[in-house]
Write a protein that holds these residues in place. Structure first.
Motif, short mmCIF file in Angstrom:
data_model
loop_
_atom_site.label_atom_id
_atom_site.label_comp_id
_atom_site.label_asym_id
_atom_site.label_seq_id
_atom_site.Cartn_x
_atom_site.Cartn_y
_atom_site.Cartn_z
N GLY A 23 0.88 -1.24 0.13
CA GLY A 23 0.11 0.02 -0.04
C GLY A 23 1.02 1.43 0.04
N LEU A 24 1.96 1.34 0.75
CA LEU A 24 2.95 2.34 0.80
C LEU A 24 3.69 2.52 -0.37
CD1 LEU A 24 4.19 1.94 4.29
CD2 LEU A 24 2.87 3.99 3.60
N ARG A 25 3.88 1.47 -1.10
CA ARG A 25 4.62 1.63 -2.39
C ARG A 25 3.74 2.19 -3.45
NH1 ARG A 25 7.31 -3.46 -5.77
NH2 ARG A 25 8.50 -2.13 -7.05
N GLN A 26 2.49 1.65 -3.30
CA GLN A 26 1.48 2.17 -4.40
C GLN A 26 1.21 3.76 -3.81
OE1 GLN A 26 -0.15 0.38 -6.66
NE2 GLN A 26 -1.13 2.14 -7.70
N LEU A 27 1.25 4.24 -2.93
CA LEU A 27 0.88 5.66 -2.53
C LEU A 27 1.99 6.51 -2.92
CD1 LEU A 27 -0.86 7.35 -0.86
CD2 LEU A 27 0.43 7.08 1.06
N ILE A 28 3.40 5.86 -2.78
CA ILE A 28 4.61 6.64 -3.06
C ILE A 28 4.60 7.02 -4.71
CG2 ILE A 28 6.95 6.64 -2.97
CD1 ILE A 28 6.62 5.36 -0.21
N THR A 29 4.35 5.82 -5.25
CA THR A 29 4.60 5.86 -6.96
C THR A 29 3.55 6.30 -7.53
OG1 THR A 29 3.78 3.35 -6.99
CG2 THR A 29 6.22 3.86 -6.78
N ASP A 30 2.18 6.61 -6.84
CA ASP A 30 1.22 7.20 -7.65
C ASP A 30 1.48 8.56 -7.91
OD1 ASP A 30 -0.14 4.99 -8.09
OD2 ASP A 30 -1.73 5.35 -6.36
N GLY A 31 2.57 9.40 -7.16
CA GLY A 31 2.93 10.67 -7.20
C GLY A 31 1.65 11.60 -6.69
N CYS A 32 2.23 13.01 -6.56
CA CYS A 32 1.25 14.05 -6.16
C CYS A 32 1.99 15.11 -6.75
CB CYS A 32 1.06 14.11 -4.63
SG CYS A 32 0.05 15.55 -4.11
N ASP A 33 1.51 16.45 -7.32
CA ASP A 33 2.05 17.42 -7.94
C ASP A 33 2.22 18.37 -6.88
OD1 ASP A 33 2.04 16.50 -10.41
OD2 ASP A 33 0.09 16.99 -11.05
N SER A 34 1.36 18.22 -5.87
CA SER A 34 1.49 19.46 -4.66
C SER A 34 2.62 19.34 -3.85
CB SER A 34 0.22 19.63 -3.99
OG SER A 34 -0.10 18.43 -3.29
#
Length: 77
Positions: A23-34
């Protein structure tokens, strides 16, 4: 500080270190422009994928500048 009623989770399926790792890997690799860090340019591997000699679950996070961080996941209860 944390107000959780852990008895509410007693009948739920056991949440594993591997599930948190994924889950953390998915969260980190999805990215966030802000965010300040450009998440799209990170390399994220599990400890097993990176070849670390450990039984712990976790992630190796490599930044474009060459710096590297390890996030170890250990269940405390």
């Amino acid at each position: 500080m944390y107000e959780h009623d852990y008895d509410d989770y007693a009948n739920e399926e056991q949440f594993t270190e591997e599930a948190l790792q994924d889950g953390l890997r998915q969260l980190i690799t999805d990215g966030c422009d802000s965010l300040e860090i450009c998440w799209e340019n990170l390399r994220v591997q599990t400890f097993a994928e990176a070849g670390l000699m450990t039984r712990d679950c976790g992630l190796v996070i490599a930044l474009p500048d060459g710096s590297e961080f390890q996030l170890t996941i250990v269940q405390s209860r």
